[in-house]
Motif scaffolding. Structure first.
Motif, short mmCIF file in Angstrom:
data_model
loop_
_atom_site.label_atom_id
_atom_site.label_comp_id
_atom_site.label_asym_id
_atom_site.label_seq_id
_atom_site.Cartn_x
_atom_site.Cartn_y
_atom_site.Cartn_z
N LEU A 223 5.78 0.25 -0.22
CA LEU A 223 5.03 1.12 -0.78
C LEU A 223 3.46 0.67 -0.97
CD1 LEU A 223 7.33 2.76 -3.51
CD2 LEU A 223 5.71 4.03 -2.13
N GLY A 224 3.44 -0.49 -0.14
CA GLY A 224 2.03 -1.27 -0.16
C GLY A 224 1.10 -0.74 1.03
N HIS A 225 0.18 -1.45 1.08
CA HIS A 225 -0.90 -1.13 2.30
C HIS A 225 -0.20 -1.86 3.53
CE1 HIS A 225 -4.29 0.13 -0.92
NE2 HIS A 225 -3.29 1.18 -0.83
N LEU A 281 5.79 -2.91 -3.86
CA LEU A 281 4.68 -2.13 -3.87
C LEU A 281 3.61 -3.08 -3.29
CD1 LEU A 281 4.76 -0.87 -7.59
CD2 LEU A 281 4.15 0.45 -5.62
N SER A 282 3.76 -4.30 -3.14
CA SER A 282 2.72 -5.16 -2.36
C SER A 282 3.20 -5.57 -1.14
CB SER A 282 2.57 -6.43 -3.16
OG SER A 282 3.71 -7.14 -3.24
N ASP A 431 -0.27 5.77 -1.39
CA ASP A 431 -0.81 5.57 -2.63
C ASP A 431 -0.24 6.62 -3.63
OD1 ASP A 431 -3.79 3.76 -2.15
OD2 ASP A 431 -1.82 3.02 -2.33
N ALA A 434 3.24 5.61 -4.37
CA ALA A 434 3.37 4.38 -5.21
C ALA A 434 2.83 4.62 -6.59
CB ALA A 434 2.49 3.31 -4.49
N LYS A 452 -8.74 12.86 -3.88
CA LYS A 452 -9.42 11.77 -2.78
C LYS A 452 -9.52 12.46 -1.33
CE LYS A 452 -7.59 7.84 -5.09
NZ LYS A 452 -6.33 7.09 -5.24
N VAL B 83 -11.65 5.71 -7.04
CA VAL B 83 -11.40 4.31 -6.74
C VAL B 83 -12.58 3.46 -6.68
CG1 VAL B 83 -10.58 2.80 -4.61
CG2 VAL B 83 -9.70 5.14 -5.10
N LYS B 256 -4.78 -6.68 -0.38
CA LYS B 256 -5.57 -5.69 0.16
C LYS B 256 -5.73 -4.36 -0.68
CE LYS B 256 -4.62 -6.68 5.04
NZ LYS B 256 -4.55 -8.16 4.77
N GLY B 257 -5.82 -4.57 -1.98
CA GLY B 257 -6.18 -3.47 -2.78
C GLY B 257 -4.89 -2.82 -3.46
N ALA B 258 -3.69 -3.12 -3.00
CA ALA B 258 -2.53 -2.70 -3.60
C ALA B 258 -2.05 -3.27 -4.82
CB ALA B 258 -1.16 -2.97 -2.66
N PRO B 259 -1.53 -2.96 -5.85
CA PRO B 259 -0.64 -1.61 -5.55
C PRO B 259 -1.38 -0.39 -5.72
CG PRO B 259 0.20 -2.67 -7.59
CD PRO B 259 -0.64 -3.52 -6.97
N TYR B 260 -1.52 0.65 -4.89
CA TYR B 260 -2.41 1.58 -5.00
C TYR B 260 -3.56 1.66 -5.50
CZ TYR B 260 0.09 2.16 -9.44
OH TYR B 260 0.55 2.04 -10.73
N ASN B 261 -4.75 0.69 -4.91
CA ASN B 261 -5.97 0.44 -5.28
C ASN B 261 -6.15 -0.02 -6.49
OD1 ASN B 261 -7.07 1.64 -2.68
ND2 ASN B 261 -6.64 3.70 -3.55
N TRP B 269 -13.32 -2.51 -1.58
CA TRP B 269 -13.57 -0.97 -1.56
C TRP B 269 -14.67 -0.60 -0.21
CZ3 TRP B 269 -10.32 2.56 -1.09
CH2 TRP B 269 -11.12 3.87 -0.91
#
Lengths: 461, 309
Positions: A223-225, A281-282, A431, A434, A452, B83, B256-261, B269
């Protein structure tokens, strides 16, 4: 010289001079970013094209040419090695030099725009997902080459086609898909009293809970990037409950719907019931591979690399590893696979040699050999490769073959565009899920995603 | 009649070439020696900075040749970006918290290293390691230590300490805190070694005189050490604040910005929007947001330093 009547004239004249000065110092400094940007601002060089207007001529490599191709480090090293071998073979046969540079997927994401902005770099760049739409002006028109390949190899898979074709022109030559399916531990499934891998998302949640209750390895997905695993998981979940990011014409954001709410609620319930691992999440792309090979999880969605590594290298869990196709939802069954295509860049001084190499790599025997060495990690983009012999070498590879026809692209059904590419690189859908599972606020997460997405799709031009 | 000859008028000394005359004078020589550095700064610092300002007021996109001036539209556009707002406050938070910790820990480290003890030089060198190791490498090592599945920190917590493991990078609070921990770990040696240099030039006589006058250790620290360390402290704070505001490698490699920014800072950003996202004009605008604030802060510090001089 124009008469200077007042200070504004002087300022205007002076401002233009300052701009010219900045451009001149940029050229003198030969800064990597400066020269090509200024060249681009000054009108740019003429784009290359494989369309010469007359009858198609198969490109020929020029003796002495040097071509560099930048691509990702696939998770199956043997496939990269085979590709490099074919490049060496082509180089020797044509008295030229084709060099393959492999970098991690994250580095490819950073190096490609840097090269495009600088207007210099590798002659061929491997385009991930919808990059041809982002970098259309930097890629030459290869429509004639693609049509030639279509004539030899058959129809192109809809996803590769959608990504490579920008408007009326192909900006990249379709190359491959990395099919994503589930690798799971049959021993843990048996211990949990489960007979087969689930075929619906609800069954997956239920199975996951049983595994978790019995303290067996959990089902785990990022659930991360993670540019691969997170995208290939959560877009299909959204679609299979009927949710859509935007309309097919890409003009209207439609994420805020009861179907999306159903998908998000499924994720929240699955998370709350501990049906899937909660430490993801990461997670980036290598993390689920590592967890599976360490025996810590029972199932994960991935390319065939997990299975192939167990089969060829680790051999620890190979006897208890099987693969299964993507589950479906109440509104359908979708898959999303990692897509790669090759673009010849406008700045290349050896465009014909570059095209010649790409066509060589796509020759049936060469590509089939590459697929065979990849062992089922890669699927071909043309109809001729749909039933390639590699799929018959191991029955456990069948799910990776079966997920390809249903493959869609991020932001489907919206046509691939700059907006869809941007929404994907910003991980907006991932996201959304997440945020929902951690905040338990489905509507708030959807509203946030909608805001967004609207900023991207409805941005004033 | 005297036949003595008149003394010859001394011939005028030959004038040295202009460039020799100029370079023999301190001021022209000084400026001349500065030229290579100024050229480098102009090309590699000033030009990219000015180009960034230009990009921020255009609709520049990666791979698109046509660009037009749009004024402040990029800055206005970002006002509605949640964000961006989160990244802004993350950056402020991140910088403030880490700076305070680095200041306190760095000063403590310097005071300790200023004492004489066995292997003093070795310890001084070893404590510099976090600063010396390339930041991407050290951040990758920390990522392994924070790994959601294989964290060595969690192993220590669970096995010897019989506690519960922490999802270091998996929740919004712990992820940002983890970023701060790594930044502090990396930055403390810079503070420490700079303060140590400042401490070493404080005359020992002052402390002796203070002891004779009955001042205790805290009074000596407050009345002698801190005031005399002030210039070094201000410069270190200023440099560290700038570097931390602009920190990119650490958040990018770690989360890398996670979790969800939730761990995005302005630099990450800006990169996300400008580079893989292709909107380089907007990315440039995001990266310039802090420039006015930083410029005012730096001007204040420099004026303060000069006024004390």
């Amino acid at each position: 010289m124009a008469e200077i009547r007042d200070i504004t004239d002087y300022a205007a004249k002076d401002a233009w001079s300052r701009r010219k000065f900045l451009q001149a110092t940029g050229l003198v400094a030969a800064s990597l970013a400066a020269g090509p940007i200024i060249e681009a601002c000054g009108g740019g060089t003429s784009g290359g094209t494989s369309n010469t207007g007359g009858p198609y001529k198969v490109p020929k490599a020029r003796a002495g040419a040097k071509v560099q191709l930048l691509q990702w480090n696939s998770f199956v090293k043997a496939a990269d090695d085979e590709f490099k071998r074919q490049a060496a073979e082509f180089s020797q046969a044509n008295s030229c030099t084709v060099t393959i540079q492999t970098v991690s997927g994250d580095d490819l994401i950073a190096k490609t725009p840097a090269a495009v902005e600088a207007g210099s770099g590798p002659d061929i760049i491997q385009m991930e997902y919808g990059w041809p739409h982002l970098y259309e002006q930097a890629c030459i028109d290869v429509t004639a080459d693609v049509n030639y390949l279509k004539g030899k190899l058959g129809a192109i898979h809809q996803v590769n086609d959608a990504f490579c074709k920008v408007g009326d022109a192909y900006r990249a030559i379709p190359y491959t898909q990395v099919p994503n399916a589930w690798s799971y531990r049959t021993d843990m499934w048996q211990q949990a009293g489960l007979s087969k891998f689930p075929t619906t998302w609800d069954e997956l949640a239920s199975n996951g809970k049983q595994l978790s209750d019995k303290k067996l390895g959990q089902i785990a997905v990022s659930l991360g990037h993670a540019y691969g695993d997170a995208i290939t998981m959560w877009y299909p979940v959204l679609w299979d409950f009927g949710g859509r990011e935007a309309t097919a014409d890409g003009k209207t954001v439609t994420i805020n719907s009861k179907e999306t709410l159903a998908a998000v609620n499924w994720a929240i319930n699955t998370w709350n019931s501990n049906s899937i691992a909660q430490n993801t999440l990461s997670w980036l792309d290598p993390d689920n591979n590592q967890a599976y090979h360490s025996g810590l999880i029972s199932a994960t969605l991935n390319g065939a690399s997990i299975y192939l590594k167990e089969k060829n290298i680790n051999k620890k869990y190979i006897d208890v590893t099987d693969n299964a196709a993507q589950p479906g939802g109440p509104k359908g069954l979708s898959t999303l696979n990692l897509i790669f295509n090759h673009a010849v860049m406008k700045w290349s001084q050896e465009q014909e040699t570059a095209r010649a190499f790409l066509l060589y790599a796509m020759e049936h025997d060469n590509y089939s050999k590459w697929m065979s060495v990849a062992g089922g990690y890669d699927a071909g983009p043309y109809a001729a490769f749909t039933n390639d012999p590699v799929w018959g070498t191991d029955p456990k590879l069948k799910p990776f073959h079966d997920v390809v026809p249903n493959g869609k692209w991020p932001a489907w059904p919206a046509v691939p565009s700059k907006a869809t590419a941007q929404s994907q690189v910003q991980f907006i859908i991932v996201d959304m899920f997440a945020k929902a599972v951690t905040s338990k606020d489905a509507k708030g997460s959807i509203a946030d995603a909608e805001q967004k997405l609207k900023r991207i799709y409805e941005k004033p031009s | 009649m005297s036949t003595a000859t008149l003394p010859k008028i001394a011939a005028e000394p030959k004038r040295r070439p202009l460039h020799v005359r100029l370079l023999n004078r301190e001021a022209p020589l000084g400026y001349t020696l500065l030229v290579p550095t100024m050229l480098m700064l102009l090309v590699f610092l000033a030009f990219p900075f000015l180009w960034g300002i230009w990009l921020s007021v255009t609709d520049a996109q990666i791979g698109v040749d046509e660009t037009k001036f749009i004024g402040g539209a990029n800055f206005l556009y970002e006002r509605g970006d949640t964000v961006f707002i989160q990244s802004f406050w993350n950056t402020i938070n991140y910088t403030l918290v880490t700076t305070v910790f680095k200041l306190v820990l760095g000063l403590s480290m310097a005071l300790l290293l200023n004492q004489v003890f066995p292997f003093q030089r070795f310890v001084r060198a070893a404590l510099l390691l976090p600063w010396i190791i390339p930041s991407v490498l050290s951040t990758l090592a920390w990522r392994w230590m924070f790994d959601p599945t294989f964290s060595v920190l969690n192993w220590v917590l669970v096995h010897p300490l019989h506690s519960v493991g922490v999802n270091w990078l998996g929740t919004t609070n712990t992820a940002l805190a983890s970023l701060m921990v790594v930044n502090i770990w990396r930055g403390v040696p810079f503070y420490g070694i700079s303060f140590l240099a400042g401490l070493q030039v404080i005359p020992v006589d002052l402390y002796e005189a203070a002891r004779v006058d009955g001042a205790n250790r805290w009074q000596q620290f407050r009345e002698i050490t801190l005031p005399l360390l002030r210039p070094v402290l201000m410069v270190v704070l200023m440099l560290s604040t700038i570097l931390t505001f602009a920190d990119f490698q650490l958040p990018y490699v770690l989360t890398k910005g996670a979790p969800y920014n939730s761990t995005n800072v302005l630099s990450t950003w800006a990169f996300n929007i400008g580079v893989p996202g292709g909107d380089i004009g907007i990315g440039a605008a995001i990266s310039l947001v802090l420039f006015p604030i930083l410029a005012i802060a730096i001007a204040g510090v420099l004026i303060s330093l000069r006024s004390k001089d």
